[in-house]
Design a protein around this motif. Structure first.
Motif, PDB file in Angstrom:
ATOM      1  N   LYS A  46      -8.397   3.725   3.896  1.00 62.85           N
ATOM      2  CA  LYS A  46      -9.539   3.499   4.574  1.00 62.85           C
ATOM      3  C   LYS A  46     -10.556   4.500   3.911  1.00 62.85           C
ATOM      4  CE  LYS A  46      -7.363   1.886   9.167  1.00 62.85           C
ATOM      5  NZ  LYS A  46      -7.107   2.538  10.492  1.00 62.85           N
ATOM      6  N   LYS A  47     -10.105   5.766   3.672  1.00 59.46           N
ATOM      7  CA  LYS A  47     -11.215   6.733   3.051  1.00 59.46           C
ATOM      8  C   LYS A  47     -11.701   6.197   1.800  1.00 59.46           C
ATOM      9  CE  LYS A  47      -9.627  11.209   4.897  1.00 59.46           C
ATOM     10  NZ  LYS A  47      -8.942  12.370   4.614  1.00 59.46           N
ATOM     11  N   GLN A  88     -16.404   1.363  -8.136  1.00 64.54           N
ATOM     12  CA  GLN A  88     -15.232   0.762  -8.850  1.00 64.54           C
ATOM     13  C   GLN A  88     -14.014   1.302  -8.890  1.00 64.54           C
ATOM     14  OE1 GLN A  88     -15.838  -1.133 -12.509  1.00 64.54           O
ATOM     15  NE2 GLN A  88     -14.061  -2.303 -12.333  1.00 64.54           N
ATOM     16  N   ILE A  89     -14.191   2.552  -9.475  1.00 67.70           N
ATOM     17  CA  ILE A  89     -12.871   3.476  -9.440  1.00 67.70           C
ATOM     18  C   ILE A  89     -12.251   3.491  -8.150  1.00 67.70           C
ATOM     19  CG2 ILE A  89     -11.996   5.610 -10.205  1.00 67.70           C
ATOM     20  CD1 ILE A  89     -13.979   5.289 -12.536  1.00 67.70           C
ATOM     21  N   ILE A  90     -13.290   3.906  -7.135  1.00 62.03           N
ATOM     22  CA  ILE A  90     -12.703   4.329  -5.716  1.00 62.03           C
ATOM     23  C   ILE A  90     -12.091   2.931  -5.196  1.00 62.03           C
ATOM     24  CG2 ILE A  90     -13.492   4.976  -3.356  1.00 62.03           C
ATOM     25  CD1 ILE A  90     -15.593   6.712  -4.858  1.00 62.03           C
ATOM     26  N   ASP A  91     -12.839   1.951  -5.477  1.00 63.03           N
ATOM     27  CA  ASP A  91     -12.191   0.738  -4.847  1.00 63.03           C
ATOM     28  C   ASP A  91     -10.841   0.257  -5.424  1.00 63.03           C
ATOM     29  OD1 ASP A  91     -14.096  -0.402  -3.125  1.00 63.03           O
ATOM     30  OD2 ASP A  91     -15.198  -1.319  -4.436  1.00 63.03           O
ATOM     31  N   GLN A  92     -10.775   0.625  -6.838  1.00 67.78           N
ATOM     32  CA  GLN A  92      -9.224   0.430  -7.402  1.00 67.78           C
ATOM     33  C   GLN A  92      -8.230   1.483  -6.872  1.00 67.78           C
ATOM     34  OE1 GLN A  92     -10.381   0.977 -11.479  1.00 67.78           O
ATOM     35  NE2 GLN A  92     -10.835  -1.294 -11.759  1.00 67.78           N
ATOM     36  N   ALA A  93      -8.732   2.673  -6.691  1.00 70.59           N
ATOM     37  CA  ALA A  93      -7.707   3.694  -5.852  1.00 70.59           C
ATOM     38  C   ALA A  93      -7.251   3.047  -4.406  1.00 70.59           C
ATOM     39  CB  ALA A  93      -8.550   5.049  -5.751  1.00 70.59           C
ATOM     40  N   GLY A  94      -8.468   2.521  -3.768  1.00 69.68           N
ATOM     41  CA  GLY A  94      -8.119   2.133  -2.374  1.00 69.68           C
ATOM     42  C   GLY A  94      -7.116   0.977  -2.362  1.00 69.68           C
ATOM     43  N   TYR A 117       1.100   0.227   0.558  1.00 67.84           N
ATOM     44  CA  TYR A 117       1.362   0.231   2.046  1.00 67.84           C
ATOM     45  C   TYR A 117       2.058  -1.188   2.246  1.00 67.84           C
ATOM     46  CZ  TYR A 117       0.496  -0.468   6.965  1.00 67.84           C
ATOM     47  OH  TYR A 117       0.771  -0.770   8.286  1.00 67.84           O
ATOM     48  N   ASN A 118       1.423  -2.148   1.777  1.00 71.50           N
ATOM     49  CA  ASN A 118       2.079  -3.476   1.912  1.00 71.50           C
ATOM     50  C   ASN A 118       3.697  -3.482   1.132  1.00 71.50           C
ATOM     51  OD1 ASN A 118      -0.236  -4.412   3.160  1.00 71.50           O
ATOM     52  ND2 ASN A 118      -1.296  -5.196   1.076  1.00 71.50           N
TER      53      ASN A 118
END
Length: 99
Positions: free
Chosen positions: A49-50, A65-71, A78-79
């Motif tokens: 979420k962060k 993009q890097i933050i999206d990949q980490a998320g 989690y899944n």
């Protein structure tokens, strides 16, 4: 002397690196294990979420993009944990006698 060696390994983190890594979940998950899994899943969900929030706030496309990949990585982990919990639960409930 042996205690000093163990203490040195703990300080350097070598003792954790020598433990075998589990590639498949165990057949039985104890209540304590479920507590650890719950904590881990909560941390992963908060991290995902962060990352989503900070990616939306970010103006630099490369950093976004890097933050999206980490998320996405946190979401995948989690899944995976959720799937392991569901598989274990389904197999245990299938083995219970019908009422």
């Amino acid at each position: 002397m042996k205690g000093a060696s163990i203490m040195q390994q703990q300080m350097t983190g070598q003792s954790q690196a020598q433990q075998p890594m589990l590639t498949t979940p165990p057949q039985v998950i104890t209540g304590k294990d479920l507590g650890y899994l719950e904590d881990q899943m909560n941390w992963l969900l908060v991290a995902a979420k962060k990352c989503s929030h900070y990616a939306q706030e970010c103006t630099d496309p490369q950093i976004k993009q890097i933050i999206d990949q980490a998320g996405q990585m946190h979401q995948r982990h989690y899944n995976t944990l959720l799937q392991h919990c569901q598989n274990n639960n389904n197999s245990v409930t299938a083995s219970l006698p019908a009422q």
